[in-house]
Design a protein around this motif. Structure first.
Motif, mmCIF file in Angstrom:
data_model
loop_
_atom_site.group_PDB
_atom_site.id
_atom_site.type_symbol
_atom_site.label_atom_id
_atom_site.label_comp_id
_atom_site.label_asym_id
_atom_site.label_seq_id
_atom_site.Cartn_x
_atom_site.Cartn_y
_atom_site.Cartn_z
ATOM 1 N N SER A 180 43.240 -81.592 -37.071
ATOM 2 C CA SER A 180 42.957 -82.017 -35.807
ATOM 3 C C SER A 180 43.718 -83.048 -35.093
ATOM 4 C CB SER A 180 41.439 -82.351 -35.816
ATOM 5 O OG SER A 180 41.123 -82.746 -34.177
ATOM 6 N N GLY A 181 44.213 -82.655 -33.703
ATOM 7 C CA GLY A 181 45.360 -83.711 -33.212
ATOM 8 C C GLY A 181 46.327 -84.082 -33.743
ATOM 9 N N ARG A 182 46.888 -83.217 -34.916
ATOM 10 C CA ARG A 182 48.222 -83.397 -35.600
ATOM 11 C C ARG A 182 48.976 -82.243 -35.644
ATOM 12 N NH1 ARG A 182 46.896 -86.118 -41.236
ATOM 13 N NH2 ARG A 182 49.300 -86.308 -41.043
ATOM 14 N N ALA A 183 50.271 -82.641 -36.103
ATOM 15 C CA ALA A 183 51.162 -81.353 -36.084
ATOM 16 C C ALA A 183 51.470 -81.078 -37.750
ATOM 17 C CB ALA A 183 52.559 -81.859 -35.903
ATOM 18 N N PHE B 232 47.903 -79.006 -33.769
ATOM 19 C CA PHE B 232 46.484 -78.697 -33.186
ATOM 20 C C PHE B 232 46.014 -79.694 -32.378
ATOM 21 C CE2 PHE B 232 43.433 -76.757 -36.828
ATOM 22 C CZ PHE B 232 44.455 -75.652 -36.977
ATOM 23 N N ARG B 233 45.199 -79.287 -31.160
ATOM 24 C CA ARG B 233 44.818 -79.984 -30.360
ATOM 25 C C ARG B 233 43.454 -80.900 -30.776
ATOM 26 N NH1 ARG B 233 39.977 -78.470 -28.347
ATOM 27 N NH2 ARG B 233 39.629 -76.307 -28.634
ATOM 28 N N PRO B 234 43.022 -82.199 -30.665
ATOM 29 C CA PRO B 234 42.151 -82.732 -31.247
ATOM 30 C C PRO B 234 40.740 -82.165 -30.952
ATOM 31 C CG PRO B 234 43.203 -84.327 -29.560
ATOM 32 C CD PRO B 234 43.775 -82.722 -29.441
ATOM 33 N N LEU B 235 40.081 -81.768 -31.967
ATOM 34 C CA LEU B 235 39.142 -80.660 -32.258
ATOM 35 C C LEU B 235 37.718 -81.848 -32.387
ATOM 36 C CD1 LEU B 235 40.296 -78.570 -34.904
ATOM 37 C CD2 LEU B 235 40.333 -78.289 -32.354
ATOM 38 N N LEU C 54 42.177 -73.301 -31.331
ATOM 39 C CA LEU C 54 42.456 -74.509 -32.170
ATOM 40 C C LEU C 54 43.909 -75.166 -31.838
ATOM 41 C CD1 LEU C 54 40.867 -73.780 -35.482
ATOM 42 C CD2 LEU C 54 39.572 -74.445 -33.592
ATOM 43 N N LEU C 55 44.782 -74.259 -31.314
ATOM 44 C CA LEU C 55 46.341 -74.731 -31.530
ATOM 45 C C LEU C 55 46.585 -75.020 -29.889
ATOM 46 C CD1 LEU C 55 47.686 -71.402 -33.319
ATOM 47 C CD2 LEU C 55 46.816 -73.629 -34.159
ATOM 48 N N GLU C 56 47.486 -76.172 -30.007
ATOM 49 C CA GLU C 56 48.151 -76.644 -28.822
ATOM 50 C C GLU C 56 49.365 -75.890 -28.545
ATOM 51 O OE1 GLU C 56 49.702 -80.884 -28.033
ATOM 52 O OE2 GLU C 56 47.409 -81.117 -27.727
ATOM 53 N N ARG C 57 50.099 -75.981 -29.466
ATOM 54 C CA ARG C 57 51.410 -75.224 -29.270
ATOM 55 C C ARG C 57 52.239 -74.962 -30.649
ATOM 56 N NH1 ARG C 57 52.757 -80.357 -28.478
ATOM 57 N NH2 ARG C 57 55.138 -80.942 -29.168
ATOM 58 N N VAL C 58 53.158 -74.020 -30.697
ATOM 59 C CA VAL C 58 53.816 -73.585 -31.830
ATOM 60 C C VAL C 58 55.316 -73.910 -31.539
ATOM 61 C CG1 VAL C 58 54.491 -71.989 -33.358
ATOM 62 C CG2 VAL C 58 52.113 -72.115 -32.682
#
Length: 187
Positions: free
Chosen positions: A95-98, A124-127, A157-161
């Protein structure tokens, strides 16, 4: 060579890899290799390569494709969660990390073997605890490295790839397609 009569042997039980290759129109024969996945103490990228090779070498065929995906959180391998509790812990850590996702493939053709490792970076975005519980309760993450599926409910759950999305799903499709094409194996 007409690939109509010769199937591509997919040395993998992954329904996602099978679906990606079928979507491209390849004639497939799935053979699930009976190889241990968890017994190698290697760095994440090398683990993915070793497991892909082990799967590919365990299967007969002229055209064989095997792959393995490893989730790498700061150099630590996050495998398939043993149970929902471990799935919850994995997601809390992501969560919130790459993190990095390494997918290695082993491709055996009449012209030799190609082995490559492709890496993508997933953010990941913060969950919230509630979001993690929702995802864990879905059961989707239990059979997936790192405890999530980027192509299913896990997309929430994903912010970006950064890099190839399909490497995260479990097969660098464009690269595999190009290698098969230049060796004369067409869908």
């Amino acid at each position: 060579m007409g690939s109509g009569q010769t199937p591509l042997v997919l040395a993998s039980g992954s329904p996602r890899r099978k679906a990606l290759l079928e979507a491209l129109g390849y004639p497939l024969k799935v053979v699930v290799p009976g190889v241990a996945e968890e017994d190698l103490a290697l760095p994440p990228q090398e683990l993915a390569r070793a497991l892909a090779r082990r799967k590919g070498e365990a299967v007969e065929g002229e055209w064989v494709l095997a792959a393995d995906t490893v989730v790498d959180l700061d150099g630590e391998v996050l495998g398939k969660p043993k149970d929902p509790e471990e799935n919850r812990r994995f997601l809390g850590r992501l969560s919130g990390r790459a993190h990095l996702v390494h997918t290695a493939f082993y491709l055996r053709t009449p012209k030799g073997v190609v082995e490559e490792v492709h890496t993508a970076k997933v953010f990941f975005r913060p969950l919230s605890e509630e979001e993690i519980a929702w995802y864990v309760d879905s059961g989707e993450g239990l059979d997936k490295a790192g405890g999530y599926g980027a192509q299913g409910l896990g997309m929430a759950l994903l912010e970006r790839v950064e890099g190839d999305f399909y490497t995260v799903v479990g097969l660098p499709v464009s690269r595999v397609f190009a290698l098969l094409w230049e060796r004369g194996f067409r869908p």
